[in-house]
Design a protein around this motif. Structure first.
Motif, short mmCIF file in Angstrom:
data_model
loop_
_atom_site.label_atom_id
_atom_site.label_comp_id
_atom_site.label_asym_id
_atom_site.label_seq_id
_atom_site.Cartn_x
_atom_site.Cartn_y
_atom_site.Cartn_z
N LEU A 50 0.92 -1.07 0.14
CA LEU A 50 -0.12 0.00 0.15
C LEU A 50 0.92 1.19 0.08
O LEU A 50 1.75 1.20 0.83
CB LEU A 50 -1.01 -0.11 1.26
N VAL A 51 0.62 1.87 -1.16
CA VAL A 51 1.42 3.31 -1.08
C VAL A 51 0.77 4.68 -0.93
O VAL A 51 -0.57 4.56 -1.55
CB VAL A 51 2.15 3.60 -2.57
N LEU A 94 -8.09 8.75 2.21
CA LEU A 94 -8.54 7.69 1.26
C LEU A 94 -7.49 6.50 1.57
O LEU A 94 -7.87 5.10 1.41
CB LEU A 94 -8.42 8.06 -0.12
N CYS A 95 -6.13 6.93 2.11
CA CYS A 95 -5.15 5.85 2.61
C CYS A 95 -5.53 5.20 3.83
O CYS A 95 -5.41 3.92 3.85
CB CYS A 95 -3.93 6.61 2.84
N ASP A 102 5.41 4.91 2.57
CA ASP A 102 5.04 6.33 2.60
C ASP A 102 5.54 7.09 1.43
O ASP A 102 6.81 7.09 1.02
CB ASP A 102 5.79 7.15 3.71
N ILE A 103 4.93 7.56 0.44
CA ILE A 103 5.38 8.06 -0.86
C ILE A 103 6.33 9.19 -0.55
O ILE A 103 7.10 9.46 -1.65
CB ILE A 103 4.14 8.50 -1.71
N ASN A 104 6.14 9.88 0.56
CA ASN A 104 7.04 11.11 0.61
C ASN A 104 8.58 10.55 1.00
O ASN A 104 9.32 11.43 1.14
CB ASN A 104 6.34 11.85 1.92
N GLN A 105 8.65 9.37 1.28
CA GLN A 105 9.90 8.62 1.67
C GLN A 105 10.80 7.85 0.50
O GLN A 105 11.76 7.41 0.75
CB GLN A 105 9.82 7.75 2.79
N ASP A 106 10.00 7.84 -0.60
CA ASP A 106 10.69 7.24 -1.85
C ASP A 106 10.43 8.04 -2.96
O ASP A 106 9.31 8.26 -3.55
CB ASP A 106 10.17 5.81 -1.86
N GLN A 107 11.55 8.67 -3.57
CA GLN A 107 11.48 9.51 -4.82
C GLN A 107 10.97 8.68 -5.95
O GLN A 107 10.04 9.21 -6.74
CB GLN A 107 12.74 9.87 -5.03
N LEU A 115 8.72 6.13 -5.96
CA LEU A 115 7.27 5.80 -5.79
C LEU A 115 6.52 7.22 -5.90
O LEU A 115 5.43 7.26 -6.64
CB LEU A 115 6.96 5.34 -4.34
N TYR A 116 7.21 8.29 -5.43
CA TYR A 116 6.64 9.63 -5.63
C TYR A 116 6.57 9.94 -7.03
O TYR A 116 5.33 10.47 -7.62
CB TYR A 116 7.35 10.75 -4.95
N ARG A 117 7.57 9.77 -7.87
CA ARG A 117 7.38 10.11 -9.25
C ARG A 117 6.55 9.29 -10.13
O ARG A 117 5.92 9.67 -10.73
CB ARG A 117 8.86 9.65 -9.94
N LEU A 118 6.02 7.92 -9.64
CA LEU A 118 5.18 7.18 -10.25
C LEU A 118 3.76 7.37 -9.94
O LEU A 118 2.89 7.14 -10.67
CB LEU A 118 5.69 5.61 -10.10
N TYR A 119 3.70 7.62 -8.59
CA TYR A 119 2.18 7.53 -8.09
C TYR A 119 1.62 8.80 -7.61
O TYR A 119 0.39 8.52 -6.79
CB TYR A 119 2.27 6.19 -7.15
N TRP A 120 2.26 9.89 -7.54
CA TRP A 120 2.10 10.86 -6.67
C TRP A 120 0.28 11.31 -6.99
O TRP A 120 -0.11 11.77 -6.10
CB TRP A 120 3.04 12.12 -6.49
N GLU A 121 0.10 11.25 -8.08
CA GLU A 121 -1.54 11.66 -8.45
C GLU A 121 -2.52 10.69 -8.08
O GLU A 121 -3.62 10.82 -8.22
CB GLU A 121 -1.54 12.22 -9.87
N GLN A 122 -2.09 9.20 -7.70
CA GLN A 122 -2.89 8.45 -7.68
C GLN A 122 -3.09 7.73 -6.23
O GLN A 122 -4.06 6.70 -6.05
CB GLN A 122 -2.62 7.14 -8.57
N ILE A 123 -2.50 8.26 -5.21
CA ILE A 123 -2.56 7.47 -3.96
C ILE A 123 -3.60 7.57 -3.34
O ILE A 123 -4.73 8.49 -3.74
CB ILE A 123 -1.60 8.16 -3.07
N PRO A 124 -4.11 6.58 -2.59
CA PRO A 124 -3.52 5.32 -2.44
C PRO A 124 -3.39 4.64 -3.52
O PRO A 124 -4.13 4.50 -4.32
CB PRO A 124 -4.09 4.69 -1.39
#
Length: 78
Positions: free
Chosen positions: A6-7, A14-15, A37-42, A44-53
């Motif tokens: 879970l990202v 929603l998370c 945590d998307i804030n802790q992994d660049q 994951l942030y690049r790939l999914y920042w608009e889609q979390i969770p």
């Protein structure tokens, strides 16, 4: 054994809802799960920042925004 990731990020409503679904379905199916945590992994942030969770099953994107428990269950037992 399937692995669910879970990202999300802290403070995301929603998370929290997604976490509840992931915990419940993984307990029912015996799958293992982790939370990142998307804030802790660049990356994951690049790939999914608009889609979390975002929910990954064995490293592949399965769902985002809302997690369908039946669809997740099928992915884990199939």
């Amino acid at each position: 054994m399937k692995k669910v990731t879970l990202v999300g990020k802290p403070g995301c409503h929603l998370c929290e809802v997604a976490r509840d679904t992931v915990v419940r379905v993984c307990a029912e199916t015996g799958a293992v799960w982790e939370e990142k945590d998307i804030n802790q992994d660049q990356e994951l942030y690049r790939l999914y920042w608009e889609q979390i969770p975002v929910v990954l099953v064995d490293g592949e994107q399965h769902d985002f925004w809302r997690v369908d428990p039946e669809r997740l269950r099928r992915a884990l037992v199939g």
